[in-house]
Design an enzyme around this catalytic site. Structure first.
Site, PDB file in Angstrom:
ATOM      1  N   HIS A  84       0.823  -1.218   0.000  1.00 49.56           N
ATOM      2  CA  HIS A  84       0.000   0.000   0.000  1.00 49.56           C
ATOM      3  C   HIS A  84       0.856   1.266   0.000  1.00 49.56           C
ATOM      4  O   HIS A  84       0.352   2.345  -0.319  1.00 49.56           O
ATOM      5  CB  HIS A  84      -0.980  -0.002   1.179  1.00 49.56           C
ATOM      6  CG  HIS A  84      -0.375   0.262   2.517  1.00 49.56           C
ATOM      7  ND1 HIS A  84      -0.073  -0.729   3.424  1.00 49.56           N
ATOM      8  CD2 HIS A  84      -0.026   1.425   3.120  1.00 49.56           C
ATOM      9  CE1 HIS A  84       0.435  -0.196   4.520  1.00 49.56           C
ATOM     10  NE2 HIS A  84       0.470   1.116   4.357  1.00 49.56           N
ATOM     11  N   ASP A 114       0.170  -7.653   1.499  1.00 44.87           N
ATOM     12  CA  ASP A 114       0.579  -6.246   1.612  1.00 44.87           C
ATOM     13  C   ASP A 114       2.099  -6.090   1.681  1.00 44.87           C
ATOM     14  O   ASP A 114       2.620  -5.350   2.511  1.00 44.87           O
ATOM     15  CB  ASP A 114      -0.071  -5.599   2.840  1.00 44.87           C
ATOM     16  CG  ASP A 114       0.046  -4.072   2.815  1.00 44.87           C
ATOM     17  OD1 ASP A 114       0.197  -3.504   1.713  1.00 44.87           O
ATOM     18  OD2 ASP A 114       0.018  -3.462   3.898  1.00 44.87           O
ATOM     19  N   SER A 189       4.598   2.907   7.770  1.00 47.56           N
ATOM     20  CA  SER A 189       4.303   1.660   7.062  1.00 47.56           C
ATOM     21  C   SER A 189       5.503   1.234   6.227  1.00 47.56           C
ATOM     22  O   SER A 189       6.077   2.038   5.499  1.00 47.56           O
ATOM     23  CB  SER A 189       3.090   1.841   6.148  1.00 47.56           C
ATOM     24  OG  SER A 189       1.921   2.008   6.891  1.00 47.56           O
ATOM     25  N   LEU A 208      -4.148   0.772  14.932  1.00 43.86           N
ATOM     26  CA  LEU A 208      -5.484   1.166  15.335  1.00 43.86           C
ATOM     27  C   LEU A 208      -5.372   2.529  15.985  1.00 43.86           C
ATOM     28  O   LEU A 208      -4.522   2.753  16.841  1.00 43.86           O
ATOM     29  CB  LEU A 208      -6.079   0.157  16.326  1.00 43.86           C
ATOM     30  CG  LEU A 208      -6.424  -1.221  15.762  1.00 43.86           C
ATOM     31  CD1 LEU A 208      -7.074  -2.073  16.842  1.00 43.86           C
ATOM     32  CD2 LEU A 208      -7.340  -1.120  14.561  1.00 43.86           C
ATOM     33  N   GLY A 245      -7.128 -26.429   0.437  1.00 37.57           N
ATOM     34  CA  GLY A 245      -8.443 -26.774  -0.104  1.00 37.57           C
ATOM     35  C   GLY A 245      -9.416 -27.142   1.008  1.00 37.57           C
ATOM     36  O   GLY A 245     -10.030 -28.208   0.970  1.00 37.57           O
ATOM     37  N   ILE A 246      -9.541 -26.268   2.012  1.00 36.52           N
ATOM     38  CA  ILE A 246     -10.461 -26.512   3.117  1.00 36.52           C
ATOM     39  C   ILE A 246     -11.300 -25.268   3.373  1.00 36.52           C
ATOM     40  O   ILE A 246     -10.932 -24.164   3.002  1.00 36.52           O
ATOM     41  CB  ILE A 246      -9.721 -26.880   4.419  1.00 36.52           C
ATOM     42  CG1 ILE A 246      -8.808 -25.718   4.876  1.00 36.52           C
ATOM     43  CG2 ILE A 246      -8.935 -28.170   4.249  1.00 36.52           C
ATOM     44  CD1 ILE A 246      -8.142 -25.947   6.205  1.00 36.52           C
ATOM     45  N   GLY A 248     -13.177 -23.603   6.860  1.00 35.71           N
ATOM     46  CA  GLY A 248     -13.146 -23.811   8.297  1.00 35.71           C
ATOM     47  C   GLY A 248     -13.347 -22.534   9.064  1.00 35.71           C
ATOM     48  O   GLY A 248     -13.724 -21.502   8.515  1.00 35.71           O
TER      49      GLY A 248
END
Length: 451
Positions: A84, A114, A189, A208, A245-246, A248
């Site tokens: 970003h 990212d 960042s 945050l 390939g699950i 959950g």
């Protein structure tokens, strides 16, 4: 080439100081600025809030994106940063603490995690930062954060590791963040989160904040994840991630009670995709993955992020719990099939409203309760029950007919783990009576990612 790391005591004194560490690591952290075809105020609205119209004149420059980066290979000039930071850039400029400036080449990037890999060409020796083993990081470890907050220039803050395995900031991205209380602000960042040995344990990526201010909650991408992704970018020019390939979700307290599990952490499997790496490895719906290559898995999000940083063809060792027994299985990750990339289905709901249930025809060898119809838009439809599903168990108890199912539900258990046969494949649907749609019972898939 110099590796950034030194002791922390001042020569000839017992006084503790971070200065030697900062002096050796800071040359490996670069300021990054970009040029894009947007106005300054569009890209930096928070920064412009600090200045009057007259004072903004000095900011009316073509360089309008700011961030940080870390040199990870001095010999080749490779710099890691956030995607970003450089997104939509027409030009990327790198400035070192020495004052040297370079135009950087974008080697490759991965939006899902990212990260972006840059390269500069310098005829002078650069300082690199070694990557630590982020799996060895512990909550409470001291760290420093180095970056370029608000374009003010290189700034160092300190703190501790507050938590590990954080996720949920952006549901579609791969997240397994290190959380720190070291101050991280806009512009930091892509900067470095460093341990006391002078090693890179993460790339600062998010914070945050309340009303634009820092509240001591910052996040960094772990160095092991970075290392795996950089290897792919250098080898292929892109990330070719593998998948199990699950589908959950998180292992909740209610699920541990229903399935009689002692472990409080892990990734619960709702469904195995056909012809997937998981199916070939022998994984089953209802299994709980508790480790990957010998390292603990604390959540489905953590599993998804770790798998998402590994390449196609990578063999992994999975520790699982099945029927209260510990097993070990090997899986070789497969490529993502474009037709199987799906978004997360709606959250599971605790009620069966909208579903018509009946006993199957006498000739059906699979005894249970048949879902004859599901009203479109109903609660049952909302949480994924489908016409033709055969309910064969609830909370590990076999269900042979509608009478048994009705009798079981009369006791109003707080969680219903429905064992279902769908197109000759077993899967689980989890219903939680006392929760709202935001209760976290949202099945996830390790294929909810983009190439």
């Amino acid at each position: 080439m110099t590796n950034a790391a030194l002791p922390l005591t001042i020569a000839g004194s017992d006084t503790f100081s971070l200065a030697p560490l900062v002096e050796k690591t800071s040359p490996a952290v670069a300021n990054i600025s970009i040029v894009v075809n947007q106005s300054n105020q569009q890209l930096l609205p928070d920064l412009f809030d600090f200045f009057s119209d007259d004072e903004l004149l000095f900011l009316n420059q073509p360089v309008i994106g700011l961030g940080s980066g870390v040199i990870i290979d001095a010999a080749k000039g490779y710099i890691i940063t956030n995607f970003h930071v450089i997104e939509d850039a027409q030009e990327i400029r790198v400035t070192l603490t020495s004052g040297q400036e370079f135009n950087a080449l974008l080697v490759g990037h991965d939006q899902q995690s990212d990260i972006a890999l840059l390269q500069i060409n310098s005829n002078k020796s650069l300082t690199q930062m070694l990557l630590a083993d982020s799996d060895l990081v512990r909550v409470g470890d001291f760290v420093i954060a180095i970056g370029n907050p608000l374009g003010l220039g290189q700034t160092v803050t300190s703190g501790i590791i507050s938590a590990l395995g954080r996720s949920g900031l952006n549901f579609e991205n791969l997240e397994n963040f290190i959380q720190t209380d070291a101050t991280i602000n806009s512009g930091s960042s892509g900067g470095a989160l460093v341990n006391l040995s002078g090693e890179l344990i993460g790339i600062n990526t998010a914070l945050l904040a309340s009303s634009g201010g820092n509240i001591g909650i910052g996040f960094a991408i772990p160095s092991n994840m970075i290392n795996n992704l950089v290897d792919q970018l250098l080898q292929f020019g892109e990330v070719r991630r593998g998948v199990l390939g699950i589908k959950g979700g998180e292992l909740t307290h209610q699920l541990t009670k229903v399935f009689g599990l002692e472990s409080k952490h892990g990734a619960f499997i709702y469904q195995i995709n056909p012809d997937s790496a998981a199916e070939q490895a022998g994984l089953e719906a209802g299994d709980v993955i508790v480790s990957l290559d010998g390292l603990s898995i604390i959540s489905f999000s953590a599993l998804r992020a770790k798998i998402g940083s590994l390449s196609v063809g990578k063999k992994v060792e999975l520790g699982i719990i099945r029927d209260a027994k510990a097993l070990s299985l090997s899986a070789t990750l497969k490529a993502i099939e474009p037709g199987k990339i799906k978004f997360i289905p709606p959250p599971l709901h605790p009620l069966l409203a909208g579903a018509t249930l009946m006993n199957p025809a006498g000739g059906n060898k699979n005894k249970g309760v048949l879902v004859d119809h599901v009203k479109k838009g109903s609660i049952a439809d909302d949480f994924g029950l489908q016409q033709g599903d055969l309910i064969i168990g609830i909370n590990r108890k076999k269900i042979l007919n509608l009478t048994e199912l009705t009798e079981f539900i009369k006791s109003s258990p707080p969680v219903l783990a429905l064992n279902i046969v769908r197109e000759n494949r077993k899967l689980y649907l989890i219903l939680h009576y006392k929760a709202q749609k935001t209760d976290g019972y949202r099945p996830q898939t390790d294929q909810n990612i983009k190439k």
